[in-house]
Design a protein around this motif. Structure first.
Motif, PDB file in Angstrom:
ATOM      1  N   GLU A  90       1.017  -1.174  -0.146  1.00  0.00           N
ATOM      2  CA  GLU A  90       0.031   0.031  -0.150  1.00  0.00           C
ATOM      3  C   GLU A  90       0.942   1.210  -0.010  1.00  0.00           C
ATOM      4  O   GLU A  90       1.973   1.440   0.597  1.00  0.00           O
ATOM      5  CB  GLU A  90      -0.912  -0.085   1.128  1.00  0.00           C
ATOM      6  N   LEU A  91       0.519   2.035  -0.807  1.00  0.00           N
ATOM      7  CA  LEU A  91       1.128   3.416  -0.784  1.00  0.00           C
ATOM      8  C   LEU A  91       0.194   4.548  -0.748  1.00  0.00           C
ATOM      9  O   LEU A  91      -0.451   4.816  -1.400  1.00  0.00           O
ATOM     10  CB  LEU A  91       2.040   3.497  -2.006  1.00  0.00           C
ATOM     11  N   LYS A  92       0.529   5.794   0.144  1.00  0.00           N
ATOM     12  CA  LYS A  92      -0.256   6.785   0.311  1.00  0.00           C
ATOM     13  C   LYS A  92       0.647   7.954   0.055  1.00  0.00           C
ATOM     14  O   LYS A  92       1.588   8.223   0.942  1.00  0.00           O
ATOM     15  CB  LYS A  92      -1.044   6.851   1.519  1.00  0.00           C
ATOM     16  N   ILE A  93       0.073   8.897  -0.580  1.00  0.00           N
ATOM     17  CA  ILE A  93       0.928  10.173  -0.968  1.00  0.00           C
ATOM     18  C   ILE A  93       0.361  11.145   0.146  1.00  0.00           C
ATOM     19  O   ILE A  93      -0.811  11.769  -0.093  1.00  0.00           O
ATOM     20  CB  ILE A  93       0.719  10.465  -2.384  1.00  0.00           C
ATOM     21  N   HIS A  94       0.933  12.029   0.893  1.00  0.00           N
ATOM     22  CA  HIS A  94       0.428  12.698   1.917  1.00  0.00           C
ATOM     23  C   HIS A  94       0.777  14.001   1.577  1.00  0.00           C
ATOM     24  O   HIS A  94      -0.059  14.985   1.573  1.00  0.00           O
ATOM     25  CB  HIS A  94       1.466  12.726   3.247  1.00  0.00           C
ATOM     26  N   GLY A  95       1.861  14.293   0.550  1.00  0.00           N
ATOM     27  CA  GLY A  95       2.066  15.555  -0.056  1.00  0.00           C
ATOM     28  C   GLY A  95       3.251  15.426  -0.993  1.00  0.00           C
ATOM     29  O   GLY A  95       4.048  14.983  -0.711  1.00  0.00           O
TER      30      GLY A  95
END
Length: 477
Positions: A90-95
């Protein structure tokens, strides 16, 4: 999934456990390998992305400087130089960080350029290492004093006195700058100011610490101090931090014992607790030294300088003995010193101090019993009435790092010294009262924190060891 720091992950035995880590992308190679760092260590963790499992927009969002959250399986790394890596699920881009405008790219930047980006420079390896070492040093300082019976005292930042007699202070006022009230002589009427008198930002917490030492026994301050010195050298800041212990019933010998034990303890702590950062900084310094002419290169590596201080007894030498050594030295006779040593009473410069440490004694040096005329009014006058019970600690590569003294506890002598320097008694009435009510022998010293950080990290400019430096014409950020 359990959240880990990068530092924790790199010391974890991989067993296909599910982990989560958050940080900033250092590099993203081949649309597959993310080097991720969260500031907990100089080292990165490699995160391996199978781009077929993620949409194209997500992959395009991954660039140097982006803040991301990665979850996946911790496995043994197949690459060299790393023990573990994360197979990303899983990969989440915060900024995101626009690669066209993000200034901290994976290449060598000059320190001058990074000072202009002080809000981002801590994301570089150099500055993250320096700031972790700075944090460890601060913790070590508090730990040492707390373990040795000292009480932490908060000295005031706003003061009506000039402890050093320097006269280079920042004024604190609430008066209208364009139309201040005037007295009958036409001068600014500070009686109508917020505090009813002229006040400034402190240059030292020493005098107030003395007061508390005379009730608590042993105290120390560790706080910001300010000098309005219009100097743009690599050794000066307008805002910096000072460590100032004060001890009742300590004479100069006890003061010298304390400072040597304190410095060695703090340096040992950093060597034991910051090995990766110090290894990186040592290599950085070695690379920097290679660019200098042979004559300007340091004879010791960073770790050798630290061990030099820890492993050697500090040599105690009077100013007079040091003066004779310097006056008769080859560099002085051949006029190699920028400042020649000719007359007793000269204020020693860094080049003289380094000669004593690095060439003559080959160990750290404590100079003591300085000429009274070049030292502050509060230092105890010796029987010869020409010297005072002052001390300076000298290190390799830097010269003076600590200054201290046995304080003048005799009321009459202190009054005479103040009168000779035109210091009004009414400004320091409370300081004089300490000599009237239960006076005792007492001593203390001051250590500029940034100077210590410079020594430990090998950074050449003091602007690079404090998060947001304050210097003439510069109060950005």
């Amino acid at each position: 999934m359990q959240l880990f720091s990068v530092k924790e992950l790199l010391s974890t035995t991989p067993n296909s456990q599910e982990v989560t880590v958050r940080g900033w992308v250092k590099t993203f190679r081949s649309n597959r390998f993310i080097a991720l760092n969260d500031g907990s260590t100089i080292n990165n963790v490699q995160c391996v992305v199978d781009f077929e499992n993620f949409d194209e927009n997500t992959i395009k969002s991954i660039s140097t400087g982006a803040a991301v959250e990665v979850s996946g399986t911790l496995v043994e790394s197949q690459g060299r130089g790393q023990s573990v890596e994360i197979q990303v699920n899983e990969l989440k881009i915060h900024g995101m960080a626009d690669p066209e405008t993000y200034p901290i790219q994976p290449k060598k930047h000059s320190l001058e350029f990074l000072r202009e980006k002080a809000h981002l420079r801590v994301r570089t390896n150099t500055f993250s290492a320096v700031m972790r070492v700075r944090s460890a040093l601060a913790f070590a300082i508090h730990s040492y004093f707390q373990q040795n019976g000292f009480y932490y005292m908060h000295a005031p930042i706003i003061t009506g006195s000039d402890a050093e007699g320097a006269g280079e202070m920042f004024r604190v006022t609430a008066l209208d700058a364009k139309n201040p009230p005037l007295n009958d002589e036409g001068d600014v009427d500070y009686k109508k100011d917020f505090f009813g008198k002229e006040t400034n930002l402190t240059v030292s917490g020493q005098l107030e610490a003395e007061a508390y030492a005379m009730g608590l026994g042993k105290v120390y301050t560790f706080g910001p101090t300010f000098r309005a010195e219009n100097s743009n050298t690599s050794r000066h800041l307008a805002e910096f931090w000072m460590i100032e212990p004060e001890m009742a019933f300590y004479d100069l010998d006890a003061n010298m014992d304390l400072v040597e034990d304190f410095i060695k303890w703090v340096l040992r702590y950093v060597l034991e607790n910051c090995p990766d950062d110090l290894t990186f900084l040592e290599q950085r310094l070695l690379d920097e030294e290679k660019t200098k002419p042979q004559a300007e290169r340091s004879e010791m590596s960073l770790s050798e300088k630290l061990r030099f201080v820890i492993d050697n007894n500090f040599k105690r030498v009077t100013y007079t003995e040091a003066f004779e050594i310097l006056r008769n030295s080859k560099p002085n006779k051949k006029r190699k010193f920028e400042y020649s040593i000719d007359e007793w009473g000269a204020d020693l410069q860094s080049e003289h101090e380094r000669f004593l440490v690095e060439k003559h004694f080959k160990c750290p040096v404590i100079l003591f019993d300085y000429p009274a005329k070049i030292k502050a009014f509060y230092m105890r006058l010796n029987e010869d009435e020409e010297t005072v019970r002052a001390m300076d600690v000298l290190f390799p590569g830097i010269g003076e790092i600590v200054g201290g003294s046995q304080r003048e506890e005799r009321l009459e002598v202190l009054q005479q010294k103040m009168a000779a320097l035109d210091i009004p008694e009414e400004e320091l009435w409370w300081y004089l009262e300490l000599r009237r009510f239960g006076t005792a022998v007492h001593s203390g010293f001051g250590l500029g924190f940034e100077r210590l950080v410079q020594f430990v990290t090998g950074m050449g400019n003091i602007r690079d060891v404090i998060p947001f430096p304050r210097t003439p014409q510069n109060a950005e950020f």
